[in-house]
Scaffold this motif. Structure first.
Motif, short mmCIF file in Angstrom:
data_model
loop_
_atom_site.label_atom_id
_atom_site.label_comp_id
_atom_site.label_asym_id
_atom_site.label_seq_id
_atom_site.Cartn_x
_atom_site.Cartn_y
_atom_site.Cartn_z
N ALA A 77 43.43 64.17 38.76
CA ALA A 77 44.36 64.29 37.62
C ALA A 77 43.69 64.98 36.45
CB ALA A 77 44.85 62.90 37.22
N ARG A 78 42.42 64.63 36.18
CA ARG A 78 41.69 65.26 35.07
C ARG A 78 41.51 66.75 35.34
NH1 ARG A 78 37.05 67.20 33.78
NH2 ARG A 78 36.09 66.74 35.77
N LEU A 79 41.16 67.10 36.57
CA LEU A 79 40.96 68.51 36.91
C LEU A 79 42.27 69.29 36.83
CD1 LEU A 79 38.43 68.16 39.86
CD2 LEU A 79 37.96 69.05 37.56
N CYS A 80 43.37 68.66 37.23
CA CYS A 80 44.68 69.32 37.11
C CYS A 80 45.02 69.57 35.64
CB CYS A 80 45.76 68.48 37.78
SG CYS A 80 45.68 68.51 39.58
N ASP A 81 44.76 68.58 34.80
CA ASP A 81 45.00 68.75 33.37
C ASP A 81 44.13 69.86 32.80
OD1 ASP A 81 46.82 66.69 33.43
OD2 ASP A 81 45.47 65.19 32.57
N GLU A 82 42.86 69.89 33.24
CA GLU A 82 41.94 70.93 32.77
C GLU A 82 42.39 72.31 33.23
OE1 GLU A 82 37.28 72.03 33.47
OE2 GLU A 82 37.80 69.91 33.27
N ALA A 83 42.85 72.39 34.48
CA ALA A 83 43.33 73.68 35.00
C ALA A 83 44.56 74.14 34.22
CB ALA A 83 43.66 73.55 36.49
N ALA A 84 45.46 73.22 33.92
CA ALA A 84 46.65 73.57 33.14
C ALA A 84 46.26 74.06 31.75
CB ALA A 84 47.59 72.38 33.04
N ALA A 85 45.28 73.39 31.14
CA ALA A 85 44.82 73.81 29.81
C ALA A 85 44.18 75.19 29.88
CB ALA A 85 43.83 72.78 29.25
N LEU A 86 43.41 75.45 30.92
CA LEU A 86 42.80 76.77 31.09
C LEU A 86 43.86 77.85 31.29
CD1 LEU A 86 39.73 75.88 33.34
CD2 LEU A 86 39.69 76.60 30.94
N GLU A 87 44.88 77.54 32.05
CA GLU A 87 45.97 78.50 32.26
C GLU A 87 46.69 78.79 30.94
OE1 GLU A 87 48.47 76.99 35.36
OE2 GLU A 87 46.94 77.28 36.89
N ARG A 88 46.92 77.73 30.15
CA ARG A 88 47.56 77.94 28.84
C ARG A 88 46.66 78.81 27.96
NH1 ARG A 88 48.78 72.57 29.39
NH2 ARG A 88 47.05 71.95 28.05
#
Length: 101
Positions: free
Chosen positions: A48-59
Motif C-alpha cells: 500500500a505504501r509503495l502504491c501511494d509512493e508510485a501514485a505520488a511520483l506519477e503526479r
C-alpha cells in the motif's frame, strides 16, 4: 491381572504424552501462523505504501511535464512579445520619420 493394569497404564501414559506432544505442536503451529499473518500484514502495508509512493511520483511527473510545457509557452510568448515591441518601435520610428520629412 496386574500385567493388564500395567499395560493399560503404560498405554494411558503413552497416549497422554502423545496428546501433550500434539498440544505442543498445535501451539507451535499457532505461533507460526500468527507470525506469518503478521508478516503478510507487513507486506500488505508495504505494498500500500509503495502504491501511494508510485501514485505520488506519477503526479509529480505529470506536474513536471506541465511545468515544462508552461515554461516553453512562456518563452514563446516572451519571444513574440519582443517581436511585437520591435515592430511597434519600427512603426513609431517610421511614422516619426514620415512626419518630420
Amino acid at each position: 491381572h496386574l500385567a493388564a493394569q500395567l499395560d493399560a497404564m503404560t498405554t494411558a501414559e503413552a497416549l497422554e504424552r502423545q496428546l501433550e506432544d500434539w498440544r505442543a505442536a498445535i501451539a507451535g503451529y499457532q505461533v507460526d501462523f500468527a507470525r506469518e499473518r503478521e508478516a503478510v500484514q507487513l507486506l500488505k502495508n508495504e505494498v500500500a505504501r509503495l502504491c501511494d509512493e508510485a501514485a505520488a511520483l506519477e503526479r509529480g511527473e505529470r506536474e513536471a511535464k506541465e511545468a515544462l510545457e508552461l515554461a516553453s509557452e512562456e518563452q514563446q510568448l516572451e519571444s513574440e512579445c519582443r517581436e511585437l515591441e520591435q515592430t511597434i518601435a519600427a512603426v513609431r520610428n517610421w511614422r516619426a520619420r514620415g512626419l518630420t520629412q
